[in-house]
Design a protein around this motif. Structure first.
Motif, PDB file in Angstrom:
ATOM      1  N   ASN A 127      10.599  -0.559 -15.290  1.00  0.00           N
ATOM      2  CA  ASN A 127      10.892  -0.681 -13.867  1.00  0.00           C
ATOM      3  C   ASN A 127      12.041   0.214 -13.400  1.00  0.00           C
ATOM      4  OD1 ASN A 127       8.947  -2.718 -12.991  1.00  0.00           O
ATOM      5  ND2 ASN A 127      10.064  -4.101 -14.365  1.00  0.00           N
ATOM      6  N   SER A 172       7.285  -4.402 -11.909  1.00  0.00           N
ATOM      7  CA  SER A 172       7.781  -5.381 -10.948  1.00  0.00           C
ATOM      8  C   SER A 172       6.858  -5.506  -9.737  1.00  0.00           C
ATOM      9  CB  SER A 172       9.184  -4.976 -10.480  1.00  0.00           C
ATOM     10  OG  SER A 172       9.596  -5.764  -9.392  1.00  0.00           O
ATOM     11  N   TYR A 173       6.691  -6.748  -9.277  1.00  0.00           N
ATOM     12  CA  TYR A 173       5.863  -6.977  -8.094  1.00  0.00           C
ATOM     13  C   TYR A 173       6.502  -6.361  -6.846  1.00  0.00           C
ATOM     14  CZ  TYR A 173       2.748 -10.150 -10.568  1.00  0.00           C
ATOM     15  OH  TYR A 173       1.811 -10.673 -11.432  1.00  0.00           O
ATOM     16  N   LYS A 174       7.824  -6.199  -6.856  1.00  0.00           N
ATOM     17  CA  LYS A 174       8.487  -5.543  -5.735  1.00  0.00           C
ATOM     18  C   LYS A 174       8.049  -4.080  -5.643  1.00  0.00           C
ATOM     19  CE  LYS A 174      12.633  -8.469  -5.797  1.00  0.00           C
ATOM     20  NZ  LYS A 174      14.115  -8.487  -5.953  1.00  0.00           N
ATOM     21  N   ILE A 175       7.939  -3.435  -6.798  1.00  0.00           N
ATOM     22  CA  ILE A 175       7.495  -2.041  -6.823  1.00  0.00           C
ATOM     23  C   ILE A 175       6.033  -1.959  -6.404  1.00  0.00           C
ATOM     24  CG2 ILE A 175       7.091  -0.031  -8.303  1.00  0.00           C
ATOM     25  CD1 ILE A 175       9.478  -0.894  -9.968  1.00  0.00           C
ATOM     26  N   GLY A 177       4.435  -4.071  -4.451  1.00  0.00           N
ATOM     27  CA  GLY A 177       4.385  -4.307  -3.008  1.00  0.00           C
ATOM     28  C   GLY A 177       4.833  -3.098  -2.211  1.00  0.00           C
ATOM     29  N   GLY A 178       5.899  -2.438  -2.679  1.00  0.00           N
ATOM     30  CA  GLY A 178       6.377  -1.234  -2.014  1.00  0.00           C
ATOM     31  C   GLY A 178       5.356  -0.113  -2.050  1.00  0.00           C
TER      32      GLY A 178
END
Length: 367
Positions: A127, A172-175, A177-178
Protein backbone atom coordinates in the motif's frame (compact mmCIF):
# COMPACT_ATOMS: atom_id res chain seq x y z
CA UNK A 1 11.25 -30.32 -6.18
CA UNK A 2 8.82 -33.26 -6.13
CA UNK A 3 7.30 -34.02 -2.75
CA UNK A 4 5.31 -36.89 -1.37
CA UNK A 5 1.70 -35.79 -1.59
CA UNK A 6 -1.48 -37.36 -0.29
CA UNK A 7 -3.71 -38.68 -3.09
CA UNK A 8 -6.81 -37.60 -1.17
CA UNK A 9 -5.74 -33.96 -1.56
CA UNK A 10 -5.63 -34.20 -5.36
CA UNK A 11 -8.61 -32.31 -6.82
CA UNK A 12 -9.77 -34.90 -9.34
CA UNK A 13 -13.06 -33.03 -9.58
CA UNK A 14 -11.27 -30.08 -11.15
CA UNK A 15 -9.53 -32.41 -13.61
CA UNK A 16 -12.88 -33.95 -14.55
CA UNK A 17 -14.39 -30.53 -15.32
CA UNK A 18 -11.39 -29.56 -17.46
CA UNK A 19 -11.37 -32.86 -19.38
CA UNK A 20 -15.12 -32.73 -20.02
CA UNK A 21 -14.93 -29.16 -21.33
CA UNK A 22 -11.94 -29.91 -23.55
CA UNK A 23 -13.65 -32.97 -25.05
CA UNK A 24 -16.74 -30.90 -25.84
CA UNK A 25 -14.44 -28.40 -27.51
CA UNK A 26 -12.76 -31.13 -29.57
CA UNK A 27 -16.13 -32.33 -30.89
CA UNK A 28 -17.28 -28.80 -31.74
CA UNK A 29 -13.94 -27.98 -33.43
CA UNK A 30 -14.28 -31.16 -35.48
CA UNK A 31 -17.69 -30.00 -36.64
CA UNK A 32 -16.50 -26.44 -37.33
CA UNK A 33 -13.22 -27.39 -39.08
CA UNK A 34 -12.51 -31.13 -39.20
CA UNK A 35 -8.87 -30.70 -40.27
CA UNK A 36 -7.99 -29.16 -36.90
CA UNK A 37 -9.60 -31.76 -34.66
CA UNK A 38 -6.56 -34.08 -34.47
CA UNK A 39 -4.31 -31.14 -33.60
CA UNK A 40 -6.60 -30.20 -30.72
CA UNK A 41 -6.55 -33.81 -29.49
CA UNK A 42 -2.75 -33.67 -29.61
CA UNK A 43 -2.88 -30.39 -27.68
CA UNK A 44 -5.04 -32.00 -25.01
CA UNK A 45 -2.59 -34.92 -24.68
CA UNK A 46 0.37 -32.54 -24.30
CA UNK A 47 -1.67 -30.43 -21.89
CA UNK A 48 -2.52 -33.41 -19.67
CA UNK A 49 1.16 -34.38 -19.43
CA UNK A 50 2.08 -30.78 -18.58
CA UNK A 51 -0.72 -30.57 -16.03
CA UNK A 52 0.38 -33.73 -14.25
CA UNK A 53 4.03 -32.62 -14.16
CA UNK A 54 3.22 -29.14 -12.82
CA UNK A 55 0.74 -30.55 -10.30
CA UNK A 56 3.57 -32.56 -8.70
CA UNK A 57 6.19 -29.78 -8.91
CA UNK A 58 6.45 -27.62 -5.78
CA UNK A 59 5.09 -24.25 -6.84
CA UNK A 60 7.24 -22.49 -4.21
CA UNK A 61 10.34 -23.57 -6.15
CA UNK A 62 8.72 -22.43 -9.37
CA UNK A 63 8.16 -18.96 -7.92
CA UNK A 64 11.86 -18.64 -7.12
CA UNK A 65 12.40 -18.34 -10.88
CA UNK A 66 9.85 -15.51 -11.17
CA UNK A 67 12.32 -12.86 -12.37
CA UNK A 68 13.78 -15.26 -14.94
CA UNK A 69 10.26 -15.98 -16.20
CA UNK A 70 9.42 -12.28 -16.27
CA UNK A 71 12.39 -11.24 -18.41
CA UNK A 72 12.03 -14.35 -20.58
CA UNK A 73 8.42 -13.31 -21.18
CA UNK A 74 9.52 -9.80 -22.20
CA UNK A 75 12.06 -11.27 -24.59
CA UNK A 76 9.39 -13.40 -26.29
CA UNK A 77 6.99 -10.44 -26.56
CA UNK A 78 9.76 -8.33 -28.11
CA UNK A 79 10.59 -11.15 -30.52
CA UNK A 80 6.96 -11.14 -31.68
CA UNK A 81 7.14 -7.42 -32.47
CA UNK A 82 10.40 -7.63 -34.41
CA UNK A 83 10.18 -11.11 -35.93
CA UNK A 84 6.63 -12.36 -35.50
CA UNK A 85 4.44 -14.00 -38.09
CA UNK A 86 1.65 -11.69 -39.25
CA UNK A 87 -1.95 -12.72 -39.80
CA UNK A 88 -4.71 -10.28 -40.67
CA UNK A 89 -2.51 -7.31 -39.82
CA UNK A 90 -1.33 -8.58 -36.42
CA UNK A 91 1.96 -10.24 -35.52
CA UNK A 92 1.19 -12.52 -32.58
CA UNK A 93 3.04 -15.75 -33.36
CA UNK A 94 6.68 -16.79 -33.41
CA UNK A 95 8.40 -19.98 -34.50
CA UNK A 96 11.21 -21.46 -32.38
CA UNK A 97 12.77 -24.81 -33.28
CA UNK A 98 9.95 -25.45 -35.71
CA UNK A 99 7.28 -24.91 -33.07
CA UNK A 100 4.80 -22.06 -33.56
CA UNK A 101 3.22 -20.54 -30.51
CA UNK A 102 1.62 -17.33 -29.25
CA UNK A 103 3.68 -15.68 -26.46
CA UNK A 104 0.79 -13.44 -25.32
CA UNK A 105 -1.09 -16.57 -24.15
CA UNK A 106 1.93 -17.74 -22.17
CA UNK A 107 2.38 -14.19 -20.87
CA UNK A 108 -0.87 -14.38 -18.89
CA UNK A 109 0.40 -17.38 -16.91
CA UNK A 110 3.84 -15.82 -16.41
CA UNK A 111 2.28 -12.62 -15.07
CA UNK A 112 0.16 -14.62 -12.60
CA UNK A 113 3.24 -16.47 -11.32
CA UNK A 114 5.49 -13.41 -11.24
CA UNK A 115 3.10 -11.22 -9.27
CA UNK A 116 2.20 -14.11 -6.98
CA UNK A 117 5.88 -14.15 -5.97
CA UNK A 118 6.23 -10.36 -6.01
CA UNK A 119 3.17 -9.61 -3.86
CA UNK A 120 4.11 -12.43 -1.49
CA UNK A 121 7.53 -10.87 -0.94
CA UNK A 122 6.36 -7.26 -0.64
CA UNK A 123 3.01 -7.89 1.00
CA UNK A 124 3.68 -5.50 3.88
CA UNK A 125 4.63 -2.64 1.56
CA UNK A 126 1.90 -3.13 -1.05
CA UNK A 127 0.00 0.00 0.00
CA UNK A 128 3.01 2.31 -0.22
CA UNK A 129 3.49 4.70 -3.13
CA UNK A 130 6.89 3.21 -4.00
CA UNK A 131 5.58 -0.35 -4.18
CA UNK A 132 2.59 0.68 -6.29
CA UNK A 133 4.82 2.69 -8.64
CA UNK A 134 7.19 -0.25 -9.13
CA UNK A 135 4.20 -2.54 -9.65
CA UNK A 136 2.77 -0.21 -12.29
CA UNK A 137 6.05 -0.27 -14.22
CA UNK A 138 6.38 -4.04 -13.97
CA UNK A 139 2.89 -4.68 -15.35
CA UNK A 140 3.03 -1.76 -17.79
CA UNK A 141 5.94 -3.12 -19.84
CA UNK A 142 4.33 -6.48 -20.85
CA UNK A 143 0.97 -4.76 -21.40
CA UNK A 144 2.52 -2.23 -23.79
CA UNK A 145 4.41 -4.97 -25.65
CA UNK A 146 1.21 -6.98 -26.03
CA UNK A 147 -0.69 -3.91 -27.21
CA UNK A 148 2.01 -3.23 -29.83
CA UNK A 149 1.37 -6.54 -31.63
CA UNK A 150 -1.44 -5.22 -31.79
CA UNK A 151 -3.61 -7.29 -29.45
CA UNK A 152 -5.98 -5.02 -27.52
CA UNK A 153 -8.28 -7.82 -26.33
CA UNK A 154 -5.44 -9.83 -24.75
CA UNK A 155 -4.04 -6.62 -23.24
CA UNK A 156 -7.38 -5.89 -21.56
CA UNK A 157 -7.73 -9.51 -20.36
CA UNK A 158 -4.20 -9.44 -18.89
CA UNK A 159 -4.90 -6.11 -17.19
CA UNK A 160 -8.05 -7.54 -15.58
CA UNK A 161 -6.09 -10.54 -14.32
CA UNK A 162 -3.51 -8.20 -12.80
CA UNK A 163 -6.21 -6.08 -11.12
CA UNK A 164 -7.59 -9.27 -9.56
CA UNK A 165 -4.13 -10.20 -8.25
CA UNK A 166 -3.65 -6.69 -6.86
CA UNK A 167 -7.01 -6.84 -5.07
CA UNK A 168 -6.36 -10.30 -3.58
CA UNK A 169 -2.89 -9.23 -2.44
CA UNK A 170 -4.54 -6.98 0.16
CA UNK A 171 -4.47 -3.51 -1.33
CA UNK A 172 -6.22 -0.94 0.84
CA UNK A 173 -9.91 -0.33 0.20
CA UNK A 174 -9.16 3.40 0.39
CA UNK A 175 -6.85 3.05 -2.60
CA UNK A 176 -9.44 0.93 -4.42
CA UNK A 177 -12.13 3.53 -3.72
CA UNK A 178 -9.86 6.34 -4.87
CA UNK A 179 -8.99 4.47 -8.06
CA UNK A 180 -12.68 3.93 -8.81
CA UNK A 181 -13.51 7.57 -8.08
CA UNK A 182 -10.83 8.71 -10.52
CA UNK A 183 -10.98 5.86 -13.01
CA UNK A 184 -14.73 5.79 -13.68
CA UNK A 185 -15.03 9.41 -14.87
CA UNK A 186 -11.76 9.01 -16.77
CA UNK A 187 -13.14 5.93 -18.52
CA UNK A 188 -16.28 7.85 -19.53
CA UNK A 189 -14.19 10.71 -20.92
CA UNK A 190 -11.92 8.23 -22.72
CA UNK A 191 -14.89 6.47 -24.29
CA UNK A 192 -16.28 9.82 -25.42
CA UNK A 193 -12.94 10.75 -26.99
CA UNK A 194 -12.67 7.38 -28.73
CA UNK A 195 -16.03 7.94 -30.40
CA UNK A 196 -14.86 11.21 -31.97
CA UNK A 197 -14.08 10.99 -35.72
CA UNK A 198 -10.59 12.52 -35.42
CA UNK A 199 -9.43 10.53 -32.40
CA UNK A 200 -5.96 8.92 -32.36
CA UNK A 201 -6.25 6.88 -29.15
CA UNK A 202 -7.06 3.54 -30.78
CA UNK A 203 -6.83 2.26 -34.34
CA UNK A 204 -9.60 3.23 -36.78
CA UNK A 205 -10.65 -0.40 -37.31
CA UNK A 206 -11.22 -0.76 -33.56
CA UNK A 207 -13.47 2.30 -33.57
CA UNK A 208 -15.43 0.82 -36.47
CA UNK A 209 -15.93 -2.40 -34.50
CA UNK A 210 -17.43 -0.43 -31.63
CA UNK A 211 -19.67 1.53 -33.98
CA UNK A 212 -20.76 -1.64 -35.79
CA UNK A 213 -21.67 -3.19 -32.45
CA UNK A 214 -23.59 -0.10 -31.35
CA UNK A 215 -25.24 0.64 -34.72
CA UNK A 216 -25.30 -2.63 -36.72
CA UNK A 217 -27.88 -1.31 -39.17
CA UNK A 218 -25.49 1.51 -40.19
CA UNK A 219 -22.45 -0.75 -40.60
CA UNK A 220 -23.84 -4.00 -42.07
CA UNK A 221 -20.53 -5.01 -43.70
CA UNK A 222 -18.77 -4.89 -40.32
CA UNK A 223 -21.60 -6.10 -38.10
CA UNK A 224 -22.41 -9.25 -40.07
CA UNK A 225 -20.05 -11.43 -37.98
CA UNK A 226 -21.85 -10.74 -34.73
CA UNK A 227 -25.29 -10.68 -36.31
CA UNK A 228 -24.75 -14.10 -37.87
CA UNK A 229 -23.33 -15.36 -34.57
CA UNK A 230 -26.44 -14.18 -32.70
CA UNK A 231 -28.60 -15.88 -35.34
CA UNK A 232 -26.65 -19.13 -34.90
CA UNK A 233 -26.98 -19.02 -31.10
CA UNK A 234 -30.74 -18.57 -31.32
CA UNK A 235 -31.27 -21.13 -34.09
CA UNK A 236 -30.00 -23.99 -31.91
CA UNK A 237 -33.10 -23.73 -29.69
CA UNK A 238 -33.20 -26.33 -26.89
CA UNK A 239 -31.31 -29.38 -28.19
CA UNK A 240 -29.50 -27.99 -31.24
CA UNK A 241 -29.19 -29.23 -34.81
CA UNK A 242 -26.58 -31.85 -33.96
CA UNK A 243 -22.84 -32.02 -34.54
CA UNK A 244 -21.68 -32.42 -38.15
CA UNK A 245 -25.23 -31.90 -39.39
CA UNK A 246 -26.07 -31.25 -43.05
CA UNK A 247 -28.95 -28.90 -42.37
CA UNK A 248 -29.37 -26.34 -45.14
CA UNK A 249 -30.56 -23.70 -42.67
CA UNK A 250 -27.38 -24.00 -40.58
CA UNK A 251 -25.54 -20.70 -40.23
CA UNK A 252 -22.26 -22.57 -39.85
CA UNK A 253 -22.80 -24.79 -42.89
CA UNK A 254 -23.46 -21.68 -44.96
CA UNK A 255 -20.03 -20.33 -43.93
CA UNK A 256 -21.68 -17.27 -42.40
CA UNK A 257 -19.73 -17.54 -39.11
CA UNK A 258 -16.21 -16.11 -39.14
CA UNK A 259 -13.50 -17.94 -37.18
CA UNK A 260 -15.93 -20.73 -36.19
CA UNK A 261 -13.15 -22.79 -34.58
CA UNK A 262 -11.73 -19.99 -32.40
CA UNK A 263 -13.34 -16.65 -31.57
CA UNK A 264 -16.91 -17.67 -32.50
CA UNK A 265 -16.84 -21.32 -31.46
CA UNK A 266 -19.55 -20.68 -28.85
CA UNK A 267 -21.99 -19.78 -31.63
CA UNK A 268 -21.22 -23.10 -33.35
CA UNK A 269 -21.68 -24.96 -30.06
CA UNK A 270 -24.97 -23.16 -29.43
CA UNK A 271 -26.31 -23.92 -32.91
CA UNK A 272 -25.35 -27.59 -32.90
CA UNK A 273 -25.76 -28.46 -29.21
CA UNK A 274 -28.58 -26.04 -28.42
CA UNK A 275 -29.31 -24.29 -25.16
CA UNK A 276 -28.50 -27.48 -23.23
CA UNK A 277 -25.01 -27.74 -24.76
CA UNK A 278 -24.29 -24.02 -24.42
CA UNK A 279 -25.45 -24.02 -20.79
CA UNK A 280 -23.26 -27.08 -20.11
CA UNK A 281 -20.21 -25.21 -21.41
CA UNK A 282 -21.00 -22.16 -19.26
CA UNK A 283 -21.60 -24.28 -16.14
CA UNK A 284 -18.32 -26.17 -16.64
CA UNK A 285 -16.40 -22.91 -17.04
CA UNK A 286 -18.05 -21.60 -13.89
CA UNK A 287 -17.24 -24.79 -11.95
CA UNK A 288 -13.58 -24.67 -13.02
CA UNK A 289 -13.26 -21.06 -11.85
CA UNK A 290 -15.10 -21.90 -8.62
CA UNK A 291 -12.79 -24.86 -7.91
CA UNK A 292 -9.78 -22.57 -8.31
CA UNK A 293 -11.29 -20.16 -5.77
CA UNK A 294 -12.08 -22.99 -3.34
CA UNK A 295 -8.48 -24.21 -3.56
CA UNK A 296 -7.31 -20.62 -2.99
CA UNK A 297 -9.23 -20.52 0.31
CA UNK A 298 -7.19 -23.46 1.62
CA UNK A 299 -3.82 -22.37 0.18
CA UNK A 300 -0.90 -22.45 2.61
CA UNK A 301 0.29 -18.92 1.73
CA UNK A 302 -0.58 -15.73 -0.15
CA UNK A 303 1.29 -16.76 -3.30
CA UNK A 304 -0.82 -19.91 -3.57
CA UNK A 305 -4.01 -17.88 -3.19
CA UNK A 306 -2.85 -15.46 -5.86
CA UNK A 307 -2.06 -18.24 -8.34
CA UNK A 308 -5.49 -19.82 -7.90
CA UNK A 309 -7.37 -16.51 -8.05
CA UNK A 310 -5.32 -15.45 -11.06
CA UNK A 311 -6.29 -18.60 -12.95
CA UNK A 312 -9.93 -18.17 -11.92
CA UNK A 313 -9.80 -14.59 -13.21
CA UNK A 314 -8.23 -15.64 -16.52
CA UNK A 315 -10.87 -18.31 -17.15
CA UNK A 316 -13.73 -16.13 -15.91
CA UNK A 317 -12.88 -12.90 -17.74
CA UNK A 318 -11.94 -14.63 -20.97
CA UNK A 319 -15.13 -16.69 -20.97
CA UNK A 320 -17.26 -13.62 -20.29
CA UNK A 321 -15.66 -11.65 -23.14
CA UNK A 322 -15.83 -14.51 -25.65
CA UNK A 323 -19.45 -15.37 -24.91
CA UNK A 324 -20.33 -11.67 -24.67
CA UNK A 325 -18.98 -11.12 -28.19
CA UNK A 326 -20.76 -14.11 -29.73
CA UNK A 327 -24.08 -13.07 -28.18
CA UNK A 328 -23.73 -9.37 -29.03
CA UNK A 329 -23.27 -8.12 -25.47
CA UNK A 330 -19.79 -6.76 -26.23
CA UNK A 331 -18.04 -5.32 -29.29
CA UNK A 332 -16.31 -7.79 -31.59
CA UNK A 333 -12.87 -8.74 -30.31
CA UNK A 334 -10.68 -11.81 -30.55
CA UNK A 335 -10.34 -13.90 -27.40
CA UNK A 336 -10.51 -17.71 -27.32
CA UNK A 337 -13.02 -19.55 -25.15
CA UNK A 338 -10.92 -21.39 -22.51
CA UNK A 339 -10.51 -25.13 -23.17
CA UNK A 340 -13.02 -24.97 -26.04
CA UNK A 341 -11.56 -22.79 -28.81
CA UNK A 342 -8.89 -24.17 -31.10
CA UNK A 343 -5.37 -23.05 -30.21
CA UNK A 344 -2.58 -25.25 -28.87
CA UNK A 345 -0.72 -22.45 -27.06
CA UNK A 346 -3.86 -21.39 -25.22
CA UNK A 347 -4.88 -24.96 -24.40
CA UNK A 348 -1.50 -26.17 -23.16
CA UNK A 349 -0.90 -22.98 -21.16
CA UNK A 350 -4.27 -23.32 -19.45
CA UNK A 351 -3.48 -26.95 -18.56
CA UNK A 352 -0.14 -25.82 -17.12
CA UNK A 353 -1.94 -23.24 -14.99
CA UNK A 354 -4.45 -25.82 -13.77
CA UNK A 355 -1.54 -28.11 -12.88
CA UNK A 356 -0.01 -25.39 -10.68
CA UNK A 357 -3.41 -24.81 -9.05
CA UNK A 358 -3.59 -28.55 -8.30
CA UNK A 359 -0.17 -28.34 -6.64
CA UNK A 360 -1.41 -25.48 -4.47
CA UNK A 361 -4.26 -27.78 -3.45
CA UNK A 362 -1.87 -30.59 -2.62
CA UNK A 363 -0.05 -28.28 -0.18
CA UNK A 364 -3.20 -26.86 1.33
CA UNK A 365 -3.33 -25.41 4.82
CA UNK A 366 -4.33 -27.97 7.42
CA UNK A 367 -6.95 -27.10 10.04
Amino acid sequence: MFKMYSIKDYRFRLCLYVFALTIIGIFVIGSAMESLQKKQIFGMAVGIVAMICFSLFDYSLLLRMSWLMYFGNLALLLLVIFNGESRKGAARWIVIAGIQFQPSELSKLVIILFFAAFFMRYHEQINTFRALAVTAVLIGVPLVLTLKQPDLSTTIATALIFITLLFVSGISYKIVGGAIAVGLPAAIVLLYQIMQPDQTIINPYQVLRILAWRYPEKYPSLAYQQQNSIMAVGSGQLWGKGLNNNSIDSVKNGNFISEPHTDFIFSVASEELGFVGAATIIVLLMLIALECILIARRAKDLSGRLICCGMAAEIGFQSFVNIGVTTGLLPNTGLPLPFVSYGLTSLVTLYMGIGIVLNVGLQRKKY
